[in-house]
Motif scaffolding. Structure first.
Motif, PDB file in Angstrom:
ATOM      1  N   UNK A 124       3.301   2.529  -7.867  1.00 57.76           N
ATOM      2  CA  UNK A 124       3.893   1.202  -8.091  1.00 57.76           C
ATOM      3  C   UNK A 124       3.905   0.409  -6.787  1.00 57.76           C
ATOM      4  N   UNK A 125       4.271   1.070  -5.686  1.00 55.04           N
ATOM      5  CA  UNK A 125       4.272   0.403  -4.381  1.00 55.04           C
ATOM      6  C   UNK A 125       2.876  -0.083  -4.010  1.00 55.04           C
ATOM      7  N   UNK A 126       1.857   0.654  -4.437  1.00 54.30           N
ATOM      8  CA  UNK A 126       0.479   0.295  -4.078  1.00 54.30           C
ATOM      9  C   UNK A 126      -0.031  -0.915  -4.860  1.00 54.30           C
ATOM     10  N   UNK A 127       0.576  -1.196  -6.029  1.00 51.20           N
ATOM     11  CA  UNK A 127       0.111  -2.297  -6.877  1.00 51.20           C
ATOM     12  C   UNK A 127       0.843  -3.587  -6.495  1.00 51.20           C
ATOM     13  N   UNK A 128       0.560  -4.073  -5.305  1.00 50.57           N
ATOM     14  CA  UNK A 128       1.284  -5.232  -4.781  1.00 50.57           C
ATOM     15  C   UNK A 128       0.984  -6.509  -5.570  1.00 50.57           C
ATOM     16  N   UNK A 129      -0.161  -6.571  -6.228  1.00 50.45           N
ATOM     17  CA  UNK A 129      -0.504  -7.725  -7.050  1.00 50.45           C
ATOM     18  C   UNK A 129      -0.518  -7.385  -8.540  1.00 50.45           C
ATOM     19  N   UNK A 130       0.087  -6.268  -8.883  1.00 50.72           N
ATOM     20  CA  UNK A 130       0.113  -5.857 -10.282  1.00 50.72           C
ATOM     21  C   UNK A 130      -1.150  -5.103 -10.659  1.00 50.72           C
ATOM     22  N   UNK A 131      -1.196  -4.672 -11.912  1.00 45.64           N
ATOM     23  CA  UNK A 131      -2.340  -3.914 -12.395  1.00 45.64           C
ATOM     24  C   UNK A 131      -1.921  -2.952 -13.481  1.00 45.64           C
ATOM     25  N   UNK A 132      -2.615  -1.833 -13.567  1.00 41.71           N
ATOM     26  CA  UNK A 132      -2.311  -0.830 -14.584  1.00 41.71           C
ATOM     27  C   UNK A 132      -1.935   0.488 -13.914  1.00 41.71           C
ATOM     28  N   UNK A 133      -1.007   1.182 -14.550  1.00 42.64           N
ATOM     29  CA  UNK A 133      -0.537   2.477 -14.075  1.00 42.64           C
ATOM     30  C   UNK A 133      -0.741   3.474 -15.208  1.00 42.64           C
ATOM     31  N   UNK A 149      -2.668   7.305 -11.854  1.00 42.56           N
ATOM     32  CA  UNK A 149      -3.738   6.403 -11.403  1.00 42.56           C
ATOM     33  C   UNK A 149      -3.225   4.970 -11.379  1.00 42.56           C
ATOM     34  N   UNK A 150      -3.393   4.307 -10.235  1.00 43.58           N
ATOM     35  CA  UNK A 150      -3.027   2.899 -10.089  1.00 43.58           C
ATOM     36  C   UNK A 150      -4.296   2.094  -9.883  1.00 43.58           C
ATOM     37  N   UNK A 151      -4.507   1.088 -10.725  1.00 50.71           N
ATOM     38  CA  UNK A 151      -5.701   0.252 -10.631  1.00 50.71           C
ATOM     39  C   UNK A 151      -5.289  -1.212 -10.653  1.00 50.71           C
ATOM     40  N   UNK A 152      -5.881  -2.016  -9.756  1.00 51.56           N
ATOM     41  CA  UNK A 152      -5.536  -3.428  -9.695  1.00 51.56           C
ATOM     42  C   UNK A 152      -6.466  -4.175  -8.758  1.00 51.56           C
ATOM     43  N   UNK A 153      -6.226  -5.460  -8.616  1.00 48.33           N
ATOM     44  CA  UNK A 153      -7.089  -6.288  -7.778  1.00 48.33           C
ATOM     45  C   UNK A 153      -6.915  -5.977  -6.293  1.00 48.33           C
ATOM     46  N   UNK A 156      -2.694  -1.408  -2.125  1.00 48.95           N
ATOM     47  CA  UNK A 156      -2.112  -1.329  -0.780  1.00 48.95           C
ATOM     48  C   UNK A 156      -1.552   0.079  -0.579  1.00 48.95           C
ATOM     49  N   UNK A 157      -2.381   0.946  -0.026  1.00 47.82           N
ATOM     50  CA  UNK A 157      -1.980   2.340   0.163  1.00 47.82           C
ATOM     51  C   UNK A 157      -2.037   2.670   1.643  1.00 47.82           C
ATOM     52  N   UNK A 158      -0.879   2.877   2.224  1.00 53.23           N
ATOM     53  CA  UNK A 158      -0.778   3.185   3.648  1.00 53.23           C
ATOM     54  C   UNK A 158      -1.335   4.585   3.919  1.00 53.23           C
ATOM     55  N   UNK A 159      -2.175   4.682   4.941  1.00 57.82           N
ATOM     56  CA  UNK A 159      -2.788   5.971   5.271  1.00 57.82           C
ATOM     57  C   UNK A 159      -1.743   7.029   5.601  1.00 57.82           C
ATOM     58  N   UNK A 160      -0.592   6.609   6.160  1.00 55.22           N
ATOM     59  CA  UNK A 160       0.441   7.593   6.502  1.00 55.22           C
ATOM     60  C   UNK A 160       1.064   8.217   5.249  1.00 55.22           C
ATOM     61  N   UNK A 161       1.074   7.471   4.147  1.00 55.89           N
ATOM     62  CA  UNK A 161       1.557   8.049   2.890  1.00 55.89           C
ATOM     63  C   UNK A 161       0.604   9.141   2.435  1.00 55.89           C
ATOM     64  N   UNK A 162      -0.692   8.887   2.552  1.00 58.05           N
ATOM     65  CA  UNK A 162      -1.680   9.909   2.217  1.00 58.05           C
ATOM     66  C   UNK A 162      -1.535  11.144   3.095  1.00 58.05           C
ATOM     67  N   UNK A 163      -1.266  10.941   4.385  1.00 65.08           N
ATOM     68  CA  UNK A 163      -1.046  12.079   5.284  1.00 65.08           C
ATOM     69  C   UNK A 163       0.190  12.865   4.882  1.00 65.08           C
ATOM     70  N   UNK A 164       1.247  12.149   4.492  1.00 66.14           N
ATOM     71  CA  UNK A 164       2.461  12.845   4.051  1.00 66.14           C
ATOM     72  C   UNK A 164       2.188  13.662   2.791  1.00 66.14           C
TER      73      UNK A 164
END
Length: 213
Positions: A124-133, A149-153, A156-164
């Protein structure tokens, strides 16, 4: 990555407070306006603001209670309608995200539900402009399998979140934004499971496989 339980709990509390600040602040503002407003039409708008802010606050508290907390009242498993209702309410307050569900069976183990909710929060945090979850989960062959799965236009996925999520984030870089991902990674590792992440320009896909005790 090793993070003390105290530090992680503190950061999760910071995340909860951050997310509640806006709706609780709106409640305060609505009460102040209501105290001074005499026009019936404006008073009605104040009541609508208070009602929406109260609902948003309650929805977030219920979500975080199960996503971050001990979730008293549930046994070893949680009915599927519970995480579904929590995510739907959180997304409903957003208004720009459509959710599609594919949950097999009637319930999921509590660790799987906590992972599902936190992965949904990250999506949800990654879908800053909305989309589908899209959220799918099932228990088969002795393990809970979860895909979010988050899909949208714009993703916004911070690389540090992926590292965590993969356990490579240095403890010194942990903050309230990455704490939910760190909790998910530690929870999965503690029961012999794992988290996978794939990011493309079109979508963020996160998966988890968690052995069932």
């Amino acid at each position: 990555m090793t993070t003390s339980s105290v530090d992680l709990a503190s950061l999760l509390c910071s995340r909860l407070c951050h997310d509640l600040l806006s709706p609780v602040g709106a409640l305060t503002n609505g009460l102040e306006l209501l105290a001074d407003e005499k026009d019936p039409g404006m008073r009605q708008k104040c009541f609508e603001l208070l009602e929406q802010s109260a609902k948003t606050s309650a929805d977030k508290l219920r979500f975080f209670r199960l996503a971050f907390g001990a979730a008293g009242g549930f046994g070893d498993s949680v009915p599927n309608q519970e995480p579904r209702a929590l995510v739907d309410a959180l997304v409903g307050n957003n208004g720009r995200i459509a959710v599609n569900w594919a949950l097999a069976g009637d319930s999921l183990p509590k660790p799987a539900v906590k992972v599902l909710l936190n992965l949904a929060l990250i999506a949800i945090d990654a879908l800053v402009r909305g989309g589908t979850l899209d959220i799918a989960a099932e228990v088969r062959e002795g393990a809970s399998e979860i895909v979010v799965r988050a899909a949208g236009t714009r993703i916004a996925f911070d690389a540090t979140v992926g590292q965590a999520l993969d356990g490579s984030l240095p403890p010194a870089d942990l903050n309230s934004k990455t704490a939910p991902a760190a909790m998910v990674q530690q929870l999965a590792a503690s029961i012999g499971g794992g988290i996978q992440v794939h990011l493309s320009p079109e979508a963020l896909v996160m998966g988890a496989v968690l052995p069932v005790a």
